[in-house]
Design an enzyme around this catalytic site. Structure first.
Site, PDB file in Angstrom:
ATOM      1  CG  ASP A  51      -1.956  -1.032   1.289  1.00 47.53           C
ATOM      2  OD1 ASP A  51      -3.146  -0.704   1.191  1.00 47.53           O
ATOM      3  OD2 ASP A  51      -1.591  -2.213   1.430  1.00 47.53           O
ATOM      4  CD  GLU A  74      -7.318   3.465   2.193  1.00 47.86           C
ATOM      5  OE1 GLU A  74      -7.229   2.919   1.087  1.00 47.86           O
ATOM      6  OE2 GLU A  74      -7.998   3.019   3.124  1.00 47.86           O
ATOM      7  CG  ASP A 128      -7.794   2.636  -2.218  1.00 48.00           C
ATOM      8  OD1 ASP A 128      -6.732   2.302  -1.657  1.00 48.00           O
ATOM      9  OD2 ASP A 128      -8.910   2.258  -1.839  1.00 48.00           O
ATOM     10  CB  ILE A 130      -3.622  -1.799  -2.223  1.00 50.22           C
ATOM     11  CG1 ILE A 130      -2.204  -1.897  -2.760  1.00 50.22           C
ATOM     12  CG2 ILE A 130      -4.329  -3.152  -2.374  1.00 50.22           C
ATOM     13  CD1 ILE A 130      -1.423  -3.093  -2.232  1.00 50.22           C
ATOM     14  CG  ASP A 131     -10.542  -0.295  -3.682  1.00 53.50           C
ATOM     15  OD1 ASP A 131     -10.848  -0.197  -2.482  1.00 53.50           O
ATOM     16  OD2 ASP A 131     -11.380  -0.416  -4.592  1.00 53.50           O
ATOM     17  CB  THR A 133      -5.815  -3.858   1.878  1.00 61.07           C
ATOM     18  OG1 THR A 133      -5.611  -2.553   1.338  1.00 61.07           O
ATOM     19  CG2 THR A 133      -4.504  -4.349   2.470  1.00 61.07           C
ATOM     20  CG  ASP A 273     -12.855   2.867  -0.766  1.00 62.48           C
ATOM     21  OD1 ASP A 273     -11.744   2.414  -1.090  1.00 62.48           O
ATOM     22  OD2 ASP A 273     -13.238   2.963   0.420  1.00 62.48           O
TER      23      ASP A 273
HETATM   24  P1  AMP Z   1     -14.539  -3.809  -1.135  1.00 62.67           P
HETATM   25  O1  AMP Z   1     -13.273  -4.429  -1.568  1.00 62.67           O
HETATM   26  O2  AMP Z   1     -15.486  -3.460  -2.224  1.00 62.67           O
HETATM   27  O3  AMP Z   1     -15.190  -4.581  -0.019  1.00 62.67           O
HETATM   28  O4  AMP Z   1     -14.167  -2.389  -0.545  1.00 62.67           O
HETATM   29  C1  AMP Z   1     -12.997  -2.137   0.141  1.00 62.67           C
HETATM   30  C2  AMP Z   1     -13.138  -0.793   0.783  1.00 62.67           C
HETATM   31  O5  AMP Z   1     -14.238  -0.796   1.694  1.00 62.67           O
HETATM   32  C3  AMP Z   1     -11.959  -0.377   1.617  1.00 62.67           C
HETATM   33  O6  AMP Z   1     -11.053   0.352   0.833  1.00 62.67           O
HETATM   34  C4  AMP Z   1     -12.578   0.468   2.725  1.00 62.67           C
HETATM   35  O7  AMP Z   1     -12.229   1.829   2.582  1.00 62.67           O
HETATM   36  C5  AMP Z   1     -14.060   0.316   2.523  1.00 62.67           C
HETATM   37  N1  AMP Z   1     -14.832   0.120   3.747  1.00 62.67           N
HETATM   38  C6  AMP Z   1     -14.383  -0.040   5.007  1.00 62.67           C
HETATM   39  N2  AMP Z   1     -15.431  -0.151   5.872  1.00 62.67           N
HETATM   40  C7  AMP Z   1     -16.561  -0.048   5.130  1.00 62.67           C
HETATM   41  C8  AMP Z   1     -17.970  -0.072   5.445  1.00 62.67           C
HETATM   42  N3  AMP Z   1     -18.399  -0.240   6.693  1.00 62.67           N
HETATM   43  N4  AMP Z   1     -18.848   0.084   4.438  1.00 62.67           N
HETATM   44  C9  AMP Z   1     -18.420   0.228   3.151  1.00 62.67           C
HETATM   45  N5  AMP Z   1     -17.101   0.264   2.806  1.00 62.67           N
HETATM   46  C10 AMP Z   1     -16.185   0.122   3.770  1.00 62.67           C
HETATM   47 MG    MG Z   2     -10.168   1.133  -0.753  1.00 62.86          MG
END
Ligand code: AMP
Ligand code: MG
Length: 331
Positions: A51, A74, A128, A130-131, A133, A273
């Site tokens: 990251d 981030e 981001d 690494i989106d 992670t 994100d």
């Molecule tokens: P995903 O891979 O689509 O599940 O999304 C990952 C992203 O979800 C991360 O980069 C976080 O910033 C974000 N995230 C963390 N907590 C939450 C939450 N409670 N609701 C939605 N997104 C979140």
């Molecule tokens: Mg992310």
């Protein structure tokens, strides 16, 4: 293309260069099978050396091409500068040096810290590094996501998805400029390959629509998604994958609906994100709104404070999906 839409050729090229470099670093770290997070942040989310290294190389490239531009990222280097994390900081700097020979530790930490912008109405990049992670740590999907936002418009969106294969290559980049379409580039070992077209699915049949959602139940309300699926009558079970690779899948026509209903009333999405993915899917012919069908407002700082949840579709099914989401949220 709208009359006032600008060309953004230089920004497009810089974004591709930046996410391709970062993706190469991420692949190298993932191939070493990093067994866990290097650090756990205040919000309990994991962060790895990749990251930080990814953020450093993207910020360095943006600084070379657009030295005056602000960047919202981030990560920050504060934790790396703590005495107890000196070993991790060294690993991050060594990783960056495999790409930028001779970079000093201070340079690397300085690049990471270029991404402190709070956003707002002006021009800024949104990153981001690494989106997804958690997906990265599981050896599954993740994305390097970079967007250029100006006066609230996402002008450029770049998504590198190193584990989303295309045309025989193990990964891909999607690059989109507002009003100018989106291209799909195979992610080769020696840099991105020739552009292929990307187009959202033309499916208008609810029964045949394919839904994608987060792997993590904490990031999207799986139970709510199931009710939306039942309301629409979609027959296929949702496909789960991490990161903005979900937008990439829709932009390639391999799914029709991305649901991200909130798991708590007070959660607001981070800009990084969503921003790159929004431009990519809209240029592929899709649509993105919040759960109420409102457009996303990117002028509100680091979080989308005026929006709740995300609904992205191939476009044709959007109104039907929003109606279904409204009905299940009202019940
Ligand atoms: P995903 O891979 O689509 O599940 O999304 C990952 C992203 O979800 C991360 O980069 C976080 O910033 C974000 N995230 C963390 N907590 C939450 C939450 N409670 N609701 C939605 N997104 C979140
Ligand atoms: Mg992310």
């Amino acid at each position: 293309m709208s009359a006032e839409s600008a060309i953004f050729d230089r920004e497009r090229a810089a974004a591709v260069e930046a996410v391709a470099e970062a993706a190469r670093i991420c692949c190298r770290v993932q191939a070493r099978k990093v067994s866990g997070a290097a650090l756990t942040k205040g919000d309990k989310s994991p962060v790895t050396i990749a990251d930080f290294a990814s953020q450093a190389v993207v910020c360095r490239t943006l600084a070379r091409h657009f030295p005056g531009d602000a960047v919202m990222g981030e990560e920050g280097s504060a934790e790396l500068r703590e005495a107890g994390n000196a070993g991790i900081a060294r690993e991050v700097c060594d990783e960056v040096r495999t790409h930028v020979a001779g970079a000093a530790d201070a340079d690397v930490l300085g690049w990471i810290d270029r991404a402190q912008s709070e956003g707002g109405r002006g021009r800024f990049w949104c990153l981001d590094p690494i989106d997804g992670t958690k997906g990265f740590l599981r050896g599954e999907q993740y994305a390097v996501a970079l967007a250029l936002i100006d006066r609230g418009e996402v002008e450029v969106g770049a998504l590198a998805c190193p584990n989303l294969s295309v045309a025989g290559a193990p990964g891909c980049i999607l690059i989109a400029v507002r009003g100018r379409g989106v291209a799909l580039l195979p992610l080769g070992a020696d840099g991105p390959g020739a552009a292929l077209p990307a187009r959202a699915s033309n499916c208008g049949e609810r029964l045949a629509a394919r839904i994608v959602e987060s792997v993590e139940a904490a990031h999207g309300d799986h139970g709510g998604h199931e009710r939306v699926r039942a309301a629409l009558g979609c027959t296929a079970a949702p496909v789960r994958l991490d990161s903005q690779a979900k937008y990439a899948v829709l932009a390639r026509g391999d799914g029709e609906i991305y649901l991200r209903l909130p798991t708590s009333a007070d959660y607001r999405e981070n800009l990084w994100d969503q921003a790159a993915g929004v431009r990519v899917i809209e240029e592929a012919g899709g649509r993105v709104t919040d759960c109420d069908g409102r457009p996303l407002d990117f002028t509100t700082g680091r979080k989308l404070t005026r929006n709740q949840g995300i609904v992205a579709t191939n476009g044709r099914l959007h109104d039907a999906v929003i109606a279904a989401v409204r009905s299940i949220r009202a019940s």
